[in-house]
Each structure stands twice: as structure tokens, then as C-alpha cells.
Design a protein around this motif. Structure first.
Motif, mmCIF file in Angstrom:
data_model
loop_
_atom_site.group_PDB
_atom_site.id
_atom_site.type_symbol
_atom_site.label_atom_id
_atom_site.label_comp_id
_atom_site.label_asym_id
_atom_site.label_seq_id
_atom_site.Cartn_x
_atom_site.Cartn_y
_atom_site.Cartn_z
ATOM 1 N N ILE A 159 -13.956 11.569 1.396
ATOM 2 C CA ILE A 159 -13.183 11.328 2.623
ATOM 3 C C ILE A 159 -13.494 12.454 3.604
ATOM 4 C CG2 ILE A 159 -10.849 11.255 3.608
ATOM 5 C CD1 ILE A 159 -9.886 10.150 0.867
ATOM 6 N N VAL A 160 -13.820 12.098 4.840
ATOM 7 C CA VAL A 160 -14.044 13.123 5.866
ATOM 8 C C VAL A 160 -12.936 13.016 6.905
ATOM 9 C CG1 VAL A 160 -15.605 14.016 7.621
ATOM 10 C CG2 VAL A 160 -16.538 13.027 5.510
ATOM 11 N N GLY A 161 -12.072 14.034 6.942
ATOM 12 C CA GLY A 161 -10.948 14.017 7.880
ATOM 13 C C GLY A 161 -9.678 13.634 7.148
ATOM 14 N N TYR A 162 -8.677 14.524 7.216
ATOM 15 C CA TYR A 162 -7.508 14.300 6.365
ATOM 16 C C TYR A 162 -6.243 14.168 7.204
ATOM 17 C CZ TYR A 162 -4.996 14.449 1.946
ATOM 18 O OH TYR A 162 -4.228 14.118 0.861
ATOM 19 N N GLY A 163 -6.278 13.234 8.156
ATOM 20 C CA GLY A 163 -5.079 12.873 8.913
ATOM 21 C C GLY A 163 -4.440 11.641 8.279
ATOM 22 N N ASN A 164 -3.724 10.862 9.104
ATOM 23 C CA ASN A 164 -3.059 9.658 8.588
ATOM 24 C C ASN A 164 -4.040 8.699 7.910
ATOM 25 O OD1 ASN A 164 -0.422 10.247 9.383
ATOM 26 N ND2 ASN A 164 -0.809 9.517 11.479
ATOM 27 N N LEU A 165 -5.192 8.509 8.545
ATOM 28 C CA LEU A 165 -6.170 7.566 8.003
ATOM 29 C C LEU A 165 -6.759 8.083 6.696
ATOM 30 C CD1 LEU A 165 -7.659 4.903 8.393
ATOM 31 C CD2 LEU A 165 -9.350 6.118 9.788
ATOM 32 N N GLY A 166 -7.122 9.348 6.679
ATOM 33 C CA GLY A 166 -7.695 9.941 5.468
ATOM 34 C C GLY A 166 -6.726 9.892 4.291
ATOM 35 N N ARG A 167 -5.454 10.168 4.594
ATOM 36 C CA ARG A 167 -4.447 10.076 3.520
ATOM 37 C C ARG A 167 -4.284 8.629 3.059
ATOM 38 N NH1 ARG A 167 -2.063 14.317 6.496
ATOM 39 N NH2 ARG A 167 -0.843 12.858 7.740
ATOM 40 N N GLY A 168 -4.417 7.682 3.993
ATOM 41 C CA GLY A 168 -4.368 6.255 3.636
ATOM 42 C C GLY A 168 -5.514 5.883 2.708
ATOM 43 N N SER B 41 -7.311 0.641 3.803
ATOM 44 C CA SER B 41 -7.628 -0.320 2.741
ATOM 45 C C SER B 41 -8.860 -1.148 3.101
ATOM 46 C CB SER B 41 -6.429 -1.246 2.502
ATOM 47 O OG SER B 41 -5.312 -0.497 2.061
ATOM 48 N N VAL B 42 -8.993 -1.456 4.392
ATOM 49 C CA VAL B 42 -10.181 -2.184 4.842
ATOM 50 C C VAL B 42 -11.423 -1.295 4.678
ATOM 51 C CG1 VAL B 42 -11.302 -3.315 6.801
ATOM 52 C CG2 VAL B 42 -8.837 -3.583 6.466
ATOM 53 N N LEU B 43 -11.306 -0.027 5.062
ATOM 54 C CA LEU B 43 -12.446 0.895 4.945
ATOM 55 C C LEU B 43 -12.912 1.010 3.491
ATOM 56 C CD1 LEU B 43 -11.468 3.867 7.333
ATOM 57 C CD2 LEU B 43 -12.984 1.954 7.799
ATOM 58 N N VAL B 44 -11.963 1.046 2.573
ATOM 59 C CA VAL B 44 -12.322 1.198 1.159
ATOM 60 C C VAL B 44 -13.054 -0.047 0.654
ATOM 61 C CG1 VAL B 44 -11.369 1.403 -1.184
ATOM 62 C CG2 VAL B 44 -10.568 2.925 0.642
ATOM 63 N N ALA B 45 -12.587 -1.243 1.055
ATOM 64 C CA ALA B 45 -13.290 -2.471 0.648
ATOM 65 C C ALA B 45 -14.724 -2.468 1.200
ATOM 66 C CB ALA B 45 -12.521 -3.704 1.121
ATOM 67 N N TYR B 46 -14.884 -2.007 2.438
ATOM 68 C CA TYR B 46 -16.235 -1.961 3.015
ATOM 69 C C TYR B 46 -17.088 -0.856 2.393
ATOM 70 C CZ TYR B 46 -15.769 -5.878 6.109
ATOM 71 O OH TYR B 46 -15.647 -7.170 6.565
ATOM 72 N N ALA B 47 -16.448 0.189 1.883
ATOM 73 C CA ALA B 47 -17.205 1.226 1.160
ATOM 74 C C ALA B 47 -17.864 0.614 -0.078
ATOM 75 C CB ALA B 47 -16.293 2.385 0.764
ATOM 76 N N ARG B 48 -17.136 -0.306 -0.724
ATOM 77 C CA ARG B 48 -17.715 -0.997 -1.889
ATOM 78 C C ARG B 48 -18.949 -1.804 -1.468
ATOM 79 N NH1 ARG B 48 -13.394 -3.690 -3.426
ATOM 80 N NH2 ARG B 48 -12.771 -2.294 -5.124
ATOM 81 N N THR C 154 0.857 -1.185 0.000
ATOM 82 C CA THR C 154 0.000 0.000 0.000
ATOM 83 C C THR C 154 0.890 1.231 0.000
ATOM 84 O OG1 THR C 154 -0.114 0.171 2.415
ATOM 85 C CG2 THR C 154 -1.810 -1.184 1.337
ATOM 86 N N GLY C 155 0.294 2.357 -0.357
ATOM 87 C CA GLY C 155 1.004 3.635 -0.327
ATOM 88 C C GLY C 155 2.279 3.586 -1.134
ATOM 89 N N GLU C 156 3.329 4.209 -0.622
ATOM 90 C CA GLU C 156 4.572 4.256 -1.384
ATOM 91 C C GLU C 156 5.172 2.860 -1.523
ATOM 92 O OE1 GLU C 156 3.938 7.442 0.375
ATOM 93 O OE2 GLU C 156 3.268 7.670 -1.686
ATOM 94 N N ASN C 157 5.487 2.232 -0.423
ATOM 95 C CA ASN C 157 6.083 0.898 -0.549
ATOM 96 C C ASN C 157 5.980 0.130 0.757
ATOM 97 O OD1 ASN C 157 7.239 -1.140 -1.956
ATOM 98 N ND2 ASN C 157 9.346 -0.393 -1.757
#
Lengths: 325, 325
Positions: free
Chosen positions: B9-18, B281-288, A258-261
Motif C-alpha cells: 500500500i502506498v499512502g496511508y490515509g482513509n483509502l490506504g486504511r480501507g 475494495s474495488v482497488l483490491v479486486a483490480y489488484a488481483r 467492509t471494515g468494522e461494520n
């Protein structure tokens, strides 16, 4: 309180006996009848055994039939036939034929107003679930499955077909250093030979040419020639004493990026003293799900991919959220 | 071909950037907007950032909002509020408050005609799923969860509150020999101290009393006093260079018994270079899955226990049966 889920077992071999034991561990499930093609007097079972020809008389008395026959000849017939009459669960595992089998069971189950979960157990089953999950969560990655240490029925049969062999058991053994490389995120390309060893325990007929047997086993195409294979000659007594258990297991790994590497490893593994008893335990949990789906008005064939885990548990959704989330 | 799933995306910290990175790995999902409470000019993001106050204008343009705020103060407000307007996914992880949170989000989502998956990620999330599965399959058994090696935010914060401490990071480390005992089917009773170590990297203020800091950390109740804790003093540069990554992971094991006395071990484990990217990555799969559920007419709050794995995948049920079962 809701009444118990009434289950019937079809086929009383290792798997059927495993289901009988698993039902005893689940207070919300009870065994109604065991059906066999053999004459009932020939089969030793605590609850008594009913000849399979009488199964139709149990319509309305059984909530779910657990089909414990084999995938080669039993299930292709029994699966669709019984799905027309009952809710069913089975462990059909002939991979290439799953789509066809699904269609046939689905048509029968729809017509009969029943729910059928096909191809559950651990592989196909829990391993399939983990492959799907890992692929969905980590779309960029590489997947590995290792099996064993466990007895492979197909390979044991192949040994026993070699002239001069009286009996034999074959263990599939994952190569630990290969598993470790995957766990370390190396993403190795692994050939067949680099993933599994094959360990054979062979009882030879008296006077047989041991060197010839060993050579024939090791050179057998498809089964052994692509692997590092060891052959150990032992006595019939030793085989019975040390190699009658049916352990198995394995690992499904996905090594993703994921992400960069960043390397992200998901692993699911099983270490089973008894393969048939574990498979049986999975079938019983899915029988519970089948019952709940049927109660909610659903019909047709399903696979593990269609079943929310919540339905596998005897606990209510509220309880699950409180205790397990 | 179906059009892409449009995600906000709501909230742009580490998780939001992920989440932003994870979306790029999923061709069927596209990023529509990033919402933040900060002034848009203060936030560096490729796609531009919209102030959260404008989110309502995006109704009808976004299929699923992924909520990346914290469980302490963000989600208890945002979860129900946004579930009334959009399909949502979140990683609410305050265990004791999950039942309440579920009820609030459920009421809002029902009212708005939306679907919301709450409390997903890996723990709660994938670990919860494996606890449920293993318990349903092996009702007689014992469950173990090990976390790490990984950074615990709560324990790192606790270190940083000690007088004389300038900065610090705490790693939770599972004790491998304990994990091995569980894997070997020993069913050990393990105290807190026997399961995890706590390893601290501390930057002290100039002239601070190091021995006193070390003692205060090691004796801190709840956080450290019940554990074998090590304290390493390092420079700010070393902390930045070697301890800025956010690895994590862990193991969920169940050691069960079937039949007469067969041990059956189920293990699920994660080894993550980046905790926030994996959770994302888990959140995105569940978004689907949320999108598919919403399309099929469902409404209300759901958890991972309610979602069949098939919905997590971009593949069709036919494809999944053919390729992955």
C-alpha cells in the motif's frame, strides 16, 4: 475506415427479429442473411430468408452468426455445429448444462479457428456479470436476485396445460417490500414465497369449472404451490390486447460489509418493455466483441466473464478513456 | 495451491486504511508493506510502515502496489514512477487529465515490464463500466448519473473557506423525484438544479454573522449558486458526532429505445456507508486482475474497460461458469 461487421441471424422467432432491429441501431454492423429451418417462403422478413441447410455457403461472407434458437433443442445441436464454421454468439440458458455446452462449443470453435461467446443476454449475461463483480468487490456479503415484473414462458406453459384452460399468461412479480429490505441493508433471509408473487391471467374454455382451474393452478407443485398466486379469468380478446407484450426485468443486489461494520449495497437492475429485443441488443453488442477477438487472433469459446467491456463498444480505447472513464 | 498475491500500500490515509481492511477479506491476497511519505514513527499501523524512499528495495518481493495517494499532486508523480518498478493499481480521478496520465503510466509500465490499472474505484470505475455497457447495448438512449447521498470533499472545502466558518460538511443529495422520472422512461431534460440538492452543515466561529455566511455559501458560483442549497448551523460536537462518516453512492441510468418504441432501462446503483472502504475494495479486486495479467505476460497501462470481470475473482474460469453464469 474499417468495413462493417457482417452478421447472420440463425432462427427467426422473437429473438431473431429483435436482433434484426438491434442491428439497425448499430451503424458499424450490417445484416448479411437470416437463416431458418422453415421453408424461406413461409417466413416474412425484409431481407429475405435462407434455408439453414445453405449456411455453409456463407463461410467467408459472414463475420459472426447470432444464434437465436432455443436452449432446449436448437442450441445443443446448432451451437457446436456452427461454431466449427463461423464465429458465433448465443444465449444458451440451461444453467446446469452450461459447463458441458461450453466444452463442446469450445472444441468446435478451436478446431474451426473461430470465437464463440455462449450464454449471453441478461440472465445469464448481464446479471451474471454483476453477480461476479459484486462478489469480487464485496467478498463478505449476501446476494439476492429478483426477477420481474415479467412473463415467465415456463409458467405460462404450465397454466395452459391445466384442463379447461384455453390460454394463459403468467407474470412473475418481485415483492417490493423484500427488495426494499435488501436495499436497506437488513440482509434478510427470504423464502421463495417472500421474494416473488405469481399473477396468472387465464382464458377458460366455455363451461369450464373456474374454481377447479384456480385450485389446480394454485396447488401445482414446483410452479405455484410455494408462492402466493393470484388467478384472474379474462376473455381471449383481453388477453391479446393487454397481455401480448413481453416485459421483464429484475434486480441483482449484493449487500456486503467492509471494515468494522459498514454496509455497502451494489444493485443492478433492468426494467424492460421487451425482453426479446433487449436480449437481442445484448447479443449484438457481444457479436461486435466476438469479431474483435477473432480479428486479434483468438479462438475458442468465451463467456461474458472473459470479455472486456471495451470490446462491446464501437469506440476506440482512446475515445472510451476520454469520454466514458 | 498457488501462493498468495503480495500487495503493498502506498499512502496511508482513509483509502490506504480501507485497502488494509479489504485485504483481510480476501484470503488469496496478503499485505507485504505499507509505504508512507511520513516518518514511520508518526504513522500508526498494525503492520508497521516503511518510508516511501525504500520502496525500490521491495522489488521482487511485492506483486502489486496499490497507490492510495490523491489525484492532485501524489499520483501524477507516483503513478509513472512506481509503474516503472512494480505492477500498480490506482484511483486517479482527474477526468480531464486521464488520457495524459494513461500515456505516462503506460510508457513507464511498458518499459518496466509491468501492468498498471489506472483510474479504478467507483467513479471513475464501476460507474464508467456501466456507462459503457449501457451505451453499447442501447445505442439509442439517454444517460443519467446521480451522485449521493454523500459527502463532497470539494464542496466541504469550499464551505470551510468562507470567512467566519470554523468547520463544515456538504452532502450532495440526488432528487428522488428526478431519479423516478428517469426510471419511468420519461427521458426528462434535467438541469443541474433538478438533479441534486446541496445540504451544508456549518460550524460558525463565535460571534460570526450567520446570515452573511449562509448568503455567501448559497451565492458561491460553480459550487452552490446553481443548486437548491440548505445551510444548517450546528456545533462542533454535533458535526463530529453526526457528520464524520463518509457515506456516498449514486445511480447510473440509461433509458433506451429498441424496436418500434420499447423503453428499456438499465440502472446501476451504489449505497455506501463508507466511500473510502468501498473504493479500497474495488482497488483490491483490480489488484488481483493486475497480478493475473502480469502473470500471463501482459505489460502496460490498462483501464477497467480492458479487464474481463473473470480476472477480478479468485475463482477459476470453470468455477465461475458453473456457479455464477
Amino acid at each position: 475506415m474499417a468495413s462493417n461487421i457482417k452478421v447472420g441471424i440463425v432462427g427467426y422467432g422473437n429473438l431473431g427479429r429483435g436482433v434484426e432491429k438491434a442491428i439497425k441501431q448499430n451503424p458499424d454492423i450490417e445484416l448479411s442473411a437470416i437463416f431458418s429451418r422453415r421453408h424461406p417462403n413461409e417466413v416474412a422478413a425484409a431481407n429475405g430468408v435462407v434455408h439453414i441447410s445453405e449456411v455453409e455457403n456463407y463461410k467467408g461472407k459472414i463475420d459472426v452468426l447470432i444464434l437465436c434458437g432455443g436452449s432446449a433443442t436448437d442450441l445443443p445441436e446448432q451451437g457446436p455445429e456452427l461454431a466449427a464454421l463461423f464465429n458465433t454468439v448465443d444465449s444458451f440458458d440451461t444453467h446446469a448444462k452450461i459447463p458441458d455446452y461450453f466444452e463442446q462449443v469450445n472444441a468446435a470453435a478451436q478446431k474451426g479457428g473461430n470465437v464463440s461467446v455462449i450464454s449471453t443476454g441478461w440472465d445469464p449475461g448481464l446479471f451474471s456479470l454483476n453477480r461476479l463483480l459484486a462478489q469480487a468487490v464485496l467478498p463478505e456479503g449476501k446476494e439476492y436476485t429478483f426477477w420481474g415484473k415479467g412473463v415467465s414462458q415456463g409458467h405460462s406453459d404450465a397454466i395452459r396445460r391445466v384442463p379447461g384452460v384455453k390460454n394463459g399468461v403468467q407474470y412473475t412479480i418481485p415483492i417490493e417490500s423484500a427488495v426494499e429490505r435488501v436495499r436497506n441493508g437488513e440482509n434478510p433471509e427470504l423464502s421463495t414465497k417472500e421474494k416473488h408473487l405469481r399473477e396468472c391471467y387465464v382464458v377458460a374454455e366455455e363451461g369450464a369449472d373456474l374454481a377447479k382451474i384456480e385450485r389446480e393452478i394454485k396447488e401445482m407443485p414446483n410452479y405455484f404451490s410455494d408462492y402466493l398466486t393470484t388467478v384472474n379469468f379474462i376473455s381471449e380478446e383481453e388477453l391479446k390486447q393487454n397481455h401480448s407484450a413481453m416485459p421483464h426485468g429484475g434486480n441483482v443486489l449484493r449487500s456486503g460489509r467492509t471494515g468494522e461494520n459498514n454496509t455497502q449495497i451494489i444493485e443492478f437492475s433492468l426494467k424492460l418493455d421487451s425482453n426479446p429485443e433487449f436480449t437481442a441488443s445484448v447479443l449484438v453488442a457481444y457479436a461486435r466483441a466476438v469479431y474483435k477477438l477473432s480479428q486479434s487472433g483468438q479462438t475458442g469459446a468465451k463467456t461474458v466473464f472473459d470479455i472486456p467491456f471495451g470490446l462491446l463498444s464501437p469506440k476506440s480505447p482512446e475515445q472510451l478513456r476520454k469520454e466514458l472513464l
